[in-house]
Design a protein around this motif. Sequence first.
Motif, PDB file in Angstrom:
ATOM      1  N   HIS A 106      64.034  14.944   3.932  1.00 12.06           N
ATOM      2  CA  HIS A 106      63.933  13.156   3.469  1.00 12.06           C
ATOM      3  C   HIS A 106      62.240  12.822   4.581  1.00 12.06           C
ATOM      4  O   HIS A 106      62.479  13.079   5.656  1.00 12.06           O
ATOM      5  CB  HIS A 106      65.105  12.312   3.419  1.00 12.06           C
ATOM      6  N   VAL A 107      61.214  12.640   3.926  1.00 10.45           N
ATOM      7  CA  VAL A 107      60.225  11.452   4.216  1.00 10.45           C
ATOM      8  C   VAL A 107      60.221  10.704   3.421  1.00 10.45           C
ATOM      9  O   VAL A 107      60.203  10.450   2.860  1.00 10.45           O
ATOM     10  CB  VAL A 107      59.395  13.081   4.474  1.00 10.45           C
ATOM     11  N   ARG A 108      59.438  10.056   3.848  1.00  7.74           N
ATOM     12  CA  ARG A 108      58.444   8.097   3.498  1.00  7.74           C
ATOM     13  C   ARG A 108      56.980   8.852   3.909  1.00  7.74           C
ATOM     14  O   ARG A 108      56.694   9.334   5.664  1.00  7.74           O
ATOM     15  CB  ARG A 108      60.015   7.435   3.959  1.00  7.74           C
ATOM     16  N   ALA A 109      55.988   8.016   2.967  1.00  6.03           N
ATOM     17  CA  ALA A 109      55.003   8.622   3.732  1.00  6.03           C
ATOM     18  C   ALA A 109      54.022   7.636   2.489  1.00  6.03           C
ATOM     19  O   ALA A 109      54.932   7.263   1.175  1.00  6.03           O
ATOM     20  CB  ALA A 109      54.911  10.201   3.130  1.00  6.03           C
ATOM     21  N   TYR A 110      52.876   7.128   3.250  1.00  4.90           N
ATOM     22  CA  TYR A 110      51.759   7.144   2.311  1.00  4.90           C
ATOM     23  C   TYR A 110      50.158   7.808   2.182  1.00  4.90           C
ATOM     24  O   TYR A 110      50.239   8.412   2.819  1.00  4.90           O
ATOM     25  CB  TYR A 110      51.951   5.107   2.190  1.00  4.90           C
ATOM     26  N   LYS A 111      50.106   7.189   0.837  1.00  2.44           N
ATOM     27  CA  LYS A 111      48.390   7.456   0.763  1.00  2.44           C
ATOM     28  C   LYS A 111      47.374   6.461   1.470  1.00  2.44           C
ATOM     29  O   LYS A 111      48.098   5.489   0.699  1.00  2.44           O
ATOM     30  CB  LYS A 111      48.339   8.183  -0.927  1.00  2.44           C
ATOM     31  N   SER A 112      46.670   7.011   2.002  1.00  2.00           N
ATOM     32  CA  SER A 112      45.385   5.710   2.278  1.00  2.00           C
ATOM     33  C   SER A 112      44.506   5.574   0.346  1.00  2.00           C
ATOM     34  O   SER A 112      44.453   4.568   0.222  1.00  2.00           O
ATOM     35  CB  SER A 112      44.322   5.900   3.376  1.00  2.00           C
ATOM     36  N   SER A 113      43.961   7.060  -0.109  1.00  2.00           N
ATOM     37  CA  SER A 113      43.607   6.327  -1.234  1.00  2.00           C
ATOM     38  C   SER A 113      45.220   6.524  -2.204  1.00  2.00           C
ATOM     39  O   SER A 113      45.663   7.025  -2.752  1.00  2.00           O
ATOM     40  CB  SER A 113      43.383   8.375  -2.267  1.00  2.00           C
TER      41      SER A 113
ATOM     42  N   GLN B 125      53.427   4.865  -6.198  1.00  2.40           N
ATOM     43  CA  GLN B 125      54.278   4.550  -6.970  1.00  2.40           C
ATOM     44  C   GLN B 125      55.315   5.819  -6.439  1.00  2.40           C
ATOM     45  O   GLN B 125      56.870   6.262  -6.062  1.00  2.40           O
ATOM     46  CB  GLN B 125      54.580   3.861  -7.978  1.00  2.40           C
ATOM     47  N   LYS B 126      54.549   6.786  -5.965  1.00  5.71           N
ATOM     48  CA  LYS B 126      54.785   8.478  -5.820  1.00  5.71           C
ATOM     49  C   LYS B 126      55.427   8.389  -5.013  1.00  5.71           C
ATOM     50  O   LYS B 126      55.354   7.807  -3.845  1.00  5.71           O
ATOM     51  CB  LYS B 126      53.702   9.353  -6.382  1.00  5.71           C
ATOM     52  N   LYS B 127      56.922   8.895  -4.671  1.00  9.24           N
ATOM     53  CA  LYS B 127      57.292   9.264  -3.584  1.00  9.24           C
ATOM     54  C   LYS B 127      57.242  10.694  -2.432  1.00  9.24           C
ATOM     55  O   LYS B 127      57.260  11.470  -3.489  1.00  9.24           O
ATOM     56  CB  LYS B 127      58.825   9.007  -3.352  1.00  9.24           C
TER      57      LYS B 127
ATOM     58  N   GLU C 258      53.435  19.138  -3.228  1.00 11.27           N
ATOM     59  CA  GLU C 258      53.869  17.743  -4.828  1.00 11.27           C
ATOM     60  C   GLU C 258      53.284  16.487  -4.222  1.00 11.27           C
ATOM     61  O   GLU C 258      52.545  15.872  -4.904  1.00 11.27           O
ATOM     62  CB  GLU C 258      55.343  17.548  -4.951  1.00 11.27           C
ATOM     63  N   TYR C 259      53.352  16.516  -3.371  1.00 11.86           N
ATOM     64  CA  TYR C 259      53.239  14.682  -3.083  1.00 11.86           C
ATOM     65  C   TYR C 259      51.821  14.220  -2.679  1.00 11.86           C
ATOM     66  O   TYR C 259      50.629  13.573  -3.532  1.00 11.86           O
ATOM     67  CB  TYR C 259      53.819  13.983  -1.819  1.00 11.86           C
ATOM     68  N   ILE C 260      51.274  15.116  -2.659  1.00  9.36           N
ATOM     69  CA  ILE C 260      49.573  15.182  -2.673  1.00  9.36           C
ATOM     70  C   ILE C 260      48.432  16.049  -3.325  1.00  9.36           C
ATOM     71  O   ILE C 260      47.043  15.575  -4.169  1.00  9.36           O
ATOM     72  CB  ILE C 260      48.628  15.054  -1.183  1.00  9.36           C
ATOM     73  N   GLY C 261      48.894  16.748  -4.574  1.00 13.48           N
ATOM     74  CA  GLY C 261      48.307  16.432  -5.296  1.00 13.48           C
ATOM     75  C   GLY C 261      47.589  18.596  -4.607  1.00 13.48           C
ATOM     76  O   GLY C 261      48.288  19.002  -3.666  1.00 13.48           O
TER      77      GLY C 261
ATOM     78  N   SER D 244      43.750  13.322   6.767  1.00 18.77           N
ATOM     79  CA  SER D 244      43.907  14.178   5.016  1.00 18.77           C
ATOM     80  C   SER D 244      44.167  13.103   4.656  1.00 18.77           C
ATOM     81  O   SER D 244      44.365  13.037   3.189  1.00 18.77           O
ATOM     82  CB  SER D 244      43.754  15.483   4.988  1.00 18.77           C
ATOM     83  N   GLY D 245      43.974  12.586   5.289  1.00 13.06           N
ATOM     84  CA  GLY D 245      44.400  10.988   3.920  1.00 13.06           C
ATOM     85  C   GLY D 245      45.321  10.617   3.815  1.00 13.06           C
ATOM     86  O   GLY D 245      46.547   9.955   3.146  1.00 13.06           O
ATOM     87  N   TRP D 246      46.791  10.912   4.669  1.00 10.40           N
ATOM     88  CA  TRP D 246      48.403   9.962   3.895  1.00 10.40           C
ATOM     89  C   TRP D 246      48.719  10.034   5.190  1.00 10.40           C
ATOM     90  O   TRP D 246      48.004  10.501   6.589  1.00 10.40           O
ATOM     91  CB  TRP D 246      49.268  11.363   3.384  1.00 10.40           C
ATOM     92  N   GLY D 247      50.469   9.288   5.417  1.00 11.52           N
ATOM     93  CA  GLY D 247      50.640   8.967   7.104  1.00 11.52           C
ATOM     94  C   GLY D 247      51.772   9.523   6.526  1.00 11.52           C
ATOM     95  O   GLY D 247      52.892   9.298   5.605  1.00 11.52           O
TER      96      GLY D 247
END
Length: 697
Positions: free
Chosen positions: A364-371, A376-378, A407-410, A422-425
């Motif tokens: 299980h991961v929680r993440a965010y994207k800076s772009s 909303q995408k988990k 999947e998360y960042i495409g 590369s823009g995620w955390g």
Amino acid sequence: MPVAKPESCDSRVIAHIDMDCFYVQVEQRKQPQLRGLPTAVVQYNEWKGGALIAVSYEARKFGVKRSMRGEEAKEVCPQIHLVQVPVARGKADLNGYRNAGSEVVSILARRGRCERASIDEVYLDLTDAAETMLAEAPPQHLEAIDEEALKSHILGLNNEDGSDVKENVRNWIHRCNADHRDKLLACGILIVAELRMQVLKETEFTCSAGIAHNKMLAKLASGMNKPAQQTVVPFSSVQGLLNSLPIRKMKQLGGKLGMSLQIDMGVNTVGDLLQFSEEKLQERYGLNTGTWLWNIARGINGEAVEGRLLPKSHGSGKTFPGPRALKTVSAVQHWLNQLCEELSERLCSDLDQNKRIAHTLTLHVRAYKSSDSDSQKKFPSKSCPLRYGTAKIQEDAFNLFQAGLREYIGLYGGKSEGSHYSGWGITSLSVSASKIVPIPSGTCSIAKYFHWQTSSHFSSIQSPENLRMDATHLSPPGEESWIEDTIPGLGLQEQKINVWKDEDLACFPSKKKEDGLTEDTSPLLLSGTQGCLEQNQNKQQREFSKDESRFKSEYREQKGTRLNNKGTSSILKFFKSCNPSGASLSQEHDKTVQGTDAQLTNGAGFQSRGHSLAELNEVEVAEENERSSCSYIRDQDERRREAWSYNIDEIDPSVIDELPTEIQDEIQAWLQPRKRPNNIVKRGSTISHYFSPTKKS
Ligand code: DCP
């Protein structure tokens, strides 16, 4: 979705035992000088004094709440003692608390079927013990009743002003004309009081208990009078208890279903459910859930106490809040390795001590994207069959991460390698092992089991189809084979799941094959070596037994002065005798035994466990019309965050599975995207209404 189970026609006696401020008690046992003083256990992250995760009842009197940080707690209670949760591998180490919970479980299990429900909660089915007592030494003929039993709170018992509460309890227990169910509960009162005293004598921990005819009612009751007390729900008091109980306080209704009942049906209290026919509820929620809802509104719950003393899953996780978010693949890999190492140790220990094997590894991961284009995408959770061996678990977990990240960042975002940002955390990582089943008894079948598992994995490198097949083979008997969702992600990583590469097997040894490849060999297959499984285990056991013997010798020393108090018949006396200076628990206890005061104290106590959602719902209703749906949801999250005063990034993911279910529900509800409410009916349904002293129960 919950499933209705028919309530057995014969009456049962079920107890729910809940430890009081559990982590604090564990720390106070280690440092007895803290007993009776305002104390809290804080999370390992030291920012602003660390988040409080357990608060002693002495500190609660000053207004200290679990949602505070250490610094805030110091402001309201300058004399508070803050104890940091033990740390190992840069994260909270809960083993001490788990082991302390096991000590309690082993005592409780002496009198009936015992189900370990969380790190500090247990259900007991005491029906047989109660029936035996009723047949052999019925309470109505008992001359002397234990003090602790006499302090029980019996819901619905008329304690008019001036009447002697203990005398009323004695009379209730002695009633000859009571129906069979109440007679059984009277036995339950005596058995549970005795067990709680036994727990105190052997572990030095106090606990509270609910005693009723089913699990649901017992669980509701155990939180009503804390600390160190027990509450009984006679059949005649069930409806009074449920009518004004906020619906979200019910087990399994803290999440989506509870939310739908509020939003779609206008049901805010359990009593509100009574207006709907079983058919209506089935129409809306399906046959099973509809019947389950109809039943719980009437206090009917056939759920059996499962004989389970061991945890259902093992997890290891860590949060990386704010600036600590992980931003590179190599940083993620570093932490995944730490988490997997811990998980692997616990799996080995479970295998060795309990002969149990886990089948599924989940990340299980929680993440965010800076772009922020798709905030909303988990980050998708991913699972795969679990392979034993630290290096394998590490490798599989990392592959699951890579699959999830893609999947998360495409498709085109997955180029971030090594230390390249590369823009995620990543704000939280956790690995868990589930579907744990006992290995069929006998070394021979264990060996076969591993042989089979090994050969299944040999085929898993070929294709996603094979992966699906492996999962089916590896599933525990009677379990659904695999979660379909997890397959596509694995498909992406299929080329990376390479079982031949493992060389660093901390748990199971490997042997080099002639062709240079490495073959899995279970320690149970290798006679003589017994592998790292045992090494790990021996190391752990040495550590545990060092702790244990240290504890035991301290305990023995203390026991001479404190615990040899054979004549002590109540928890109150026990603490008076063992800690004359720290009288606050005793005072608290005295206070709560006094009728009305008791209810007020309960309200506060229960409120601190999860008040905010109930209160929040009223705010939601009042403001609903003023908001657009999008900003509404954001605001609600903010508001909920404030009310609960808990930052989602700071909830330790590794503990969630072991926490009491209402906390899990609350966290779950919080994490789920929310629908915009359109027809909530405003009712006086806060938890404080429920515990209002004027309420008839
Ligand atoms: N816990 C945690 N993080 C949380 C909530 C709880 O680590 N967010 C841990 C610490 C608690 C233990 O779980 O001691 C049990 O949680 P409870 O909700 O049962 O609370 P306590 O036992 O601390 O107090 P109470 O006497 O109110 O039950």
